[in-house]
Design an enzyme around this catalytic site. Structure first.
Site, PDB file in Angstrom:
ATOM      1  CB  SER A  26      -5.167 -42.263 -21.752  1.00 12.82           C
ATOM      2  OG  SER A  26      -5.585 -43.178 -20.930  1.00 12.82           O
ATOM      3  NE  ARG A  30      -4.423 -37.710 -19.649  1.00 16.52           N
ATOM      4  CZ  ARG A  30      -5.014 -38.649 -19.148  1.00 16.52           C
ATOM      5  NH1 ARG A  30      -5.963 -39.499 -19.803  1.00 16.52           N
ATOM      6  NH2 ARG A  30      -4.835 -39.115 -17.824  1.00 16.52           N
ATOM      7  CB  SER A 171      -5.646 -42.341  -9.015  1.00 13.59           C
ATOM      8  OG  SER A 171      -6.839 -41.954 -10.282  1.00 13.59           O
ATOM      9  CD  GLN A 173     -10.123 -42.363 -14.294  1.00 10.84           C
ATOM     10  OE1 GLN A 173     -10.491 -42.283 -13.413  1.00 10.84           O
ATOM     11  NE2 GLN A 173      -9.938 -43.213 -15.197  1.00 10.84           N
ATOM     12  CG  ASP A 324      -7.021 -49.750 -17.556  1.00 12.14           C
ATOM     13  OD1 ASP A 324      -7.612 -49.665 -16.664  1.00 12.14           O
ATOM     14  OD2 ASP A 324      -6.611 -48.640 -18.288  1.00 12.14           O
ATOM     15  NE  ARG A 355     -11.724 -53.771 -15.655  1.00 14.94           N
ATOM     16  CZ  ARG A 355     -11.040 -52.712 -16.402  1.00 14.94           C
ATOM     17  NH1 ARG A 355     -10.064 -52.343 -15.963  1.00 14.94           N
ATOM     18  NH2 ARG A 355     -11.785 -52.218 -17.114  1.00 14.94           N
TER      19      ARG A 355
HETATM   20  C1  S3P Z   1      -6.471 -43.367 -16.965  1.00 15.22           C
HETATM   21  C2  S3P Z   1      -6.303 -43.698 -15.728  1.00 15.22           C
HETATM   22  C3  S3P Z   1      -6.459 -45.207 -14.963  1.00 15.22           C
HETATM   23  C4  S3P Z   1      -7.194 -46.129 -16.216  1.00 15.22           C
HETATM   24  C5  S3P Z   1      -8.126 -45.456 -17.001  1.00 15.22           C
HETATM   25  C6  S3P Z   1      -7.370 -44.335 -17.688  1.00 15.22           C
HETATM   26  C7  S3P Z   1      -6.404 -41.965 -17.511  1.00 15.22           C
HETATM   27  O1  S3P Z   1      -7.476 -44.988 -14.101  1.00 15.22           O
HETATM   28  O2  S3P Z   1      -7.536 -47.258 -15.315  1.00 15.22           O
HETATM   29  O3  S3P Z   1      -8.457 -46.442 -17.849  1.00 15.22           O
HETATM   30  O4  S3P Z   1      -6.497 -42.049 -18.574  1.00 15.22           O
HETATM   31  O5  S3P Z   1      -6.000 -41.397 -16.662  1.00 15.22           O
HETATM   32  P1  S3P Z   1      -7.053 -44.492 -12.519  1.00 15.22           P
HETATM   33  O6  S3P Z   1      -6.502 -43.091 -12.412  1.00 15.22           O
HETATM   34  O7  S3P Z   1      -8.255 -44.198 -11.821  1.00 15.22           O
HETATM   35  O8  S3P Z   1      -6.282 -45.521 -12.100  1.00 15.22           O
END
Ligand code: S3P
Length: 447
Positions: A26, A30, A171, A173, A324, A355
């Site tokens: 992550s 970024r 989320s 993301q 995860d 999953r």
């Molecule tokens: C992540 C957010 C998570 C995670 C992914 C990495 C990130 O996903 O499962 O491996 O770096 O922001 P979600 O935001 O879809 O839950």
């Protein structure tokens, strides 16, 4: 698509030694993205050089930034400044990475450029409507496949408008996609989250000089706001070892009596450590040594000793901090004494694979009794270390790195070896996994 690479894992003895797993995925994504929109040079130490992150590096170059790797593994990013990304001449291929795709779509949505995104067969099945909705409200427009799937084209807005957006799903993301769009949007863009998800975007935006504020609302939700069009300045970043990757050797050591491992430099952001809290509740002997701060992120060295685990109930509100880690937790649960129930796993259905289904299928093939509830819960009936689940099966991985690594750990402790149908995707997040695990005492080989 890489060629399928079946792998086999056979019973291992005690695991011993010291290891630093690769950099946090992550934070690596970024650092490339924010480095690309900062002014001047960003220097990244310990970047994860997995395929997911290399796709992000290639995309940032296609958008006009420079991203170079020194011979000693240090990455140098020369950014174009907020608002300075240019239109890529080619389709951006994000490979297997949902994070790369969603965050970058957010970033380009507030630039006056048209960008085409695609991914591999796994990524092209994953839902993008969750980011398309808020980004359309900010002024971007999209053409996507049915159900908001990749490939898609995003026509970025020349005059983006700030929004306040309450996340319908927990989320990071989606939160990050909106905040990154907010970066080149005049005014204040706010994302409200009922459940706290990983905050690496917020922490790193501040590290680069953006004004990011968080406020606790009356209903307990958290409002995260970014003030648009800041001048970001190139920074130095030290990427901690990925707690999601450290989970694999950590659980392997727990399952092999007599093991003692030291996993160094592991990221301990409290919004990422749900697995470790759960393992400790299960009775795991994990000591968090040398806790310290590294460029705004907490890290520690983890000393893990093998020993018996007991089943627990994992509450649904813990899911965002270990989203995860359910595949490897389910493996630990199979070897624990008693039953483990994990609640609130709906989001697992839209990861690199479904999953929830893949964990249940793999465990069943390996002789473990499991139940998937209509409420997206998972119950695993553990055998205890002495009872030893059978193993002795080939497990389907559906292009999912974490399913592959989890079942290779399973095979280290089960009565019979376990084979995974494809270990090629492990390189997306944990290059060198097999070599590192074998150095610590695993017996993983090509099948
Ligand atoms: C992540 C957010 C998570 C995670 C992914 C990495 C990130 O996903 O499962 O491996 O770096 O922001 P979600 O935001 O879809 O839950």
């Amino acid at each position: 698509m890489p060629q399928a690479k079946p792998l086999r894992s056979s019973a291992a003895g005690a695991l011993t030694g010291t290891a630093r797993v690769p950099g946090d995925k992550s934070i690596s994504h970024r650092s490339l993205m924010l480095g690309a929109v900062a002014v001047g040079e960003t220097v990244v130490h310990g970047l994860l050089e997995g395929e997911d992150v290399l796709h992000t590096a290639a995309a940032m170059r296609a958008l006009g930034a420079r991203a170079d790797r020194d011979d000693d593994g240090v990455w140098r990013i020369h950014g174009v400044g907020v608002g300075g990304l240019g239109e890529p001449a080619q389709v951006l291929d994000m490979g297997n990475s949902g994070t790369a795709a969603r965050l970058l779509i957010g970033l380009v949505a507030a630039h006056p450029v048209t960008t085409f995104f695609t991914g591999d067969a796994s990524l092209n099945k994953r839902p993008m409507a969750r980011i398309i909705g808020p980004l359309e409200r900010m002024g971007a427009s999209f053409v996507s496949r049915a159900g908001g799937r990749l490939p898609l084209a995003v026509v970025g807005s020349a005059q983006p408008v700030p929004i306040e957006y309450r996340l319908p799903v927990a989320s990071a993301q989606v939160k990050s996609a909106v905040l990154l769009a907010g970066l080149n949007t005049p005014g204040v863009t706010t994302v409200i989250e009922a459940e706290p998800t990983r905050d690496h975007t917020e922490l790193m935006l501040r590290h680069f000089g953006a004004d990011v504020r968080t406020e606790r609302l009356e209903d307990g939700a958290l409002a995260v706001s970014v003030t648009g069009q800041p001048e970001l300045t190139g920074r130095t970043i030290h990427v901690p070892a990925d707690p999601s990757s450290a989970a694999f050797p950590a659980v392997a050591a727990l399952l092999r009596p007599g093991s003692e491992l030291l996993l160094t430099d592991v990221g301990m952001n409290p919004r990422r450590t749900g697995l470790y809290d759960t393992l400790v509740e299960m009775g795991a002997d994990i000591v968090f040594e040398n806790r310290r701060d590294q460029a705004g992120e907490p890290v520690a060295d983890l000393r893990v000793r093998g020993g018996a685990l007991k089943g627990v109930v994992v509450p649904p509100d813990r899911a965002p901090s270990m989203i995860d880690e359910y595949p490897i937790l389910a493996v630990a649960a199979a070897f624990a004494e008693g039953t483990t129930t994990m609640l609130g796993l709906k989001e697992l259905r839209v990861k690199e694979s479904d999953r929830l289904a893949m964990i249940a299928d793999g465990l069943t093939r390996c002789g473990v009794r499991v139940e998937v509830g209509a409420d997206d819960s998972l119950t695993v009936h553990g055998t205890g270390l002495a009872g030893r689940p059978r193993g002795g099966a080939t497990v389907a991985t559906a292009m999912d790195h974490r399913i592959a690594m989890s079942f290779l750990v399973f095979g280290m402790a089960s009565a019979e070896p376990v084979q995974v149908d494809d270990g090629a995707f492990i390189d997306t997040s944990f290059p060198g996994f097999v070599t590192l695990m074998n150095r610590l005492g695993a017996r993983i080989s090509e099948a």
